[in-house]
Design a protein around this motif. Structure first.
Motif, short mmCIF file in Angstrom:
data_model
loop_
_atom_site.label_atom_id
_atom_site.label_comp_id
_atom_site.label_asym_id
_atom_site.label_seq_id
_atom_site.Cartn_x
_atom_site.Cartn_y
_atom_site.Cartn_z
N MET A 1 -60.83 -5.03 -48.25
CA MET A 1 -61.93 -5.89 -47.85
C MET A 1 -62.66 -5.26 -46.68
N ASN A 2 -63.97 -5.20 -46.75
CA ASN A 2 -64.74 -4.52 -45.72
C ASN A 2 -65.62 -5.48 -44.94
N TYR A 3 -65.58 -5.34 -43.65
CA TYR A 3 -66.48 -6.01 -42.74
C TYR A 3 -67.30 -4.92 -42.06
N GLU A 4 -68.26 -5.31 -41.27
CA GLU A 4 -69.12 -4.32 -40.63
C GLU A 4 -68.38 -3.52 -39.57
N THR A 5 -67.47 -4.18 -38.83
CA THR A 5 -66.82 -3.53 -37.70
C THR A 5 -65.30 -3.47 -37.81
N ILE A 6 -64.74 -4.09 -38.84
CA ILE A 6 -63.29 -4.15 -39.02
C ILE A 6 -62.94 -3.88 -40.47
N PHE A 7 -61.89 -3.11 -40.69
CA PHE A 7 -61.44 -2.81 -42.04
C PHE A 7 -60.17 -3.62 -42.31
N LEU A 8 -60.14 -4.33 -43.42
CA LEU A 8 -59.00 -5.17 -43.77
C LEU A 8 -58.50 -4.86 -45.17
N THR A 9 -57.21 -4.61 -45.27
CA THR A 9 -56.57 -4.48 -46.58
C THR A 9 -55.31 -5.36 -46.58
N ILE A 10 -54.94 -5.82 -47.76
CA ILE A 10 -53.73 -6.61 -47.93
C ILE A 10 -52.88 -5.96 -49.00
N GLU A 11 -51.64 -5.64 -48.64
CA GLU A 11 -50.76 -4.94 -49.57
C GLU A 11 -49.32 -5.34 -49.30
N ASN A 12 -48.62 -5.76 -50.36
CA ASN A 12 -47.20 -6.11 -50.25
C ASN A 12 -46.92 -7.11 -49.12
N VAL A 49 -50.42 -13.16 -47.31
CA VAL A 49 -50.12 -12.40 -46.08
C VAL A 49 -48.99 -13.09 -45.32
N ARG A 50 -47.95 -12.31 -44.98
CA ARG A 50 -46.83 -12.85 -44.22
C ARG A 50 -46.73 -12.25 -42.82
N VAL A 51 -47.33 -11.09 -42.62
CA VAL A 51 -47.31 -10.43 -41.32
C VAL A 51 -48.56 -9.55 -41.24
N ILE A 52 -49.03 -9.29 -40.03
CA ILE A 52 -50.28 -8.56 -39.83
C ILE A 52 -50.04 -7.37 -38.91
N MET A 53 -50.61 -6.23 -39.28
CA MET A 53 -50.53 -5.02 -38.47
C MET A 53 -51.94 -4.69 -37.98
#
Length: 269
Positions: A1-12, A49-53
């Motif tokens: 998922m792309n935002y203008e200033t932040i990159f977000l991906t969700i995996e496992n 999502v269970r945890v965020i890095m």
């Protein structure tokens, strides 16, 4: 998922949030502040999502507030002094809210820090549940050198993480605290020799947490935050009420069953 200033991906079951203005050393402009709040509020509600890095793209984790945003504060269009200061107070509260969203997110947030973590960067990582860094990473409460008092949470949260004397030294001097010293004083859990090793080790921690009962993990974060801000007696009373409502969960049964069958449990979000 792309935002203008932040990159977000969700995996496992892990949400990977990466500050993505490397050409500006990940300085946070107005868009970045809005996106940071939006992302953490969305991840809080996301059952995948269970945890965020949380990390930064490029050479630095975060160099603080973008100067263009800082300068705009001085140009509030209002002739009445009281109304101008009322608007300034509202703006400061708005800038605090994305960092509050990190702390209030029900999922654990792990910061992986390399390069500079300056000013608002320290505000951000102070709101995270755990912090890891590279040896060359450095932390600086830089506001003192700009004729300011840090106003987005560092002075409120950092004394809960490290000794008050060290907080005061950092806040009064603005000096750089590098990764190995940060580990020594408890600002980070551990420092590593390179960014690659940092990201690998932090991802491993995130995977370990993601495999645990989501209900238990979310409850543990909630209770830890509550206990930090209340007396032991209040915390124990609240804990009794919490577990009276939450202890007899499906996850408890699954955990006992998995242990008896010598296998890993499989929890739903």
């Amino acid at each position: 998922m792309n935002y203008e200033t932040i990159f977000l991906t969700i995996e496992n079951d892990i949400g990977y949030v990466k500050l993505n203005r490397p050409e500006k050393a990940n300085a946070l402009n107005q868009t970045a502040w809005h996106e940071l709040k939006s992302i953490f509020e969305a991840l809080d509600e996301n059952d995948d999502v269970r945890v965020i890095m949380l990390s930064g793209e490029g050479k630095h984790f975060c160099s603080g507030i973008d100067l263009s945003l800082l300068l705009s504060v001085q140009n509030i269009a209002e002739t009445c002094d009281a109304r101008k200061r009322e608007k300034l107070r509202k703006l400061i509260l708005e800038l605090q809210s994305p960092i509050n969203a990190i702390e209030n997110c029900s999922k654990p947030v792990i910061a992986a820090i390399h390069g500079g973590c300056i000013g608002a960067g320290v505000d951000i990582v102070s709101a995270c549940d755990m912090r890891y860094a590279t040896h060359e990473a450095y932390f600086s409460i830089k506001e003192i050198d700009m004729g300011m008092v840090a106003d987005l949470g560092t002075l409120q949260r950092l004394p809960k993480l490290i000794s008050e004397g060290m907080v005061r030294e950092m806040a009064f001097t603005g000096r750089q605290v590098f990764g190995e010293e940060a580990e020594k004083i408890g600002l980070v859990n551990k420092s590593f020799e390179s960014k690659d090793v940092l990201l690998e080790k932090v991802a491993a921690v995130a995977k370990t947490i993601a495999a645990k009962s989501p209900v238990s993990v979310r409850g543990t974060k909630h209770i830890l935050n509550h206990s930090r801000d209340h007396s032991v007696a209040d915390g124990l009373a609240y804990m009794a009420t919490w577990n009276a409502a939450m202890l007899l969960s499906e996850d408890l049964h699954k955990a006992f069953q998995a242990q008896s069958e010598k296998r890993l449990p499989n929890f739903k979000s």
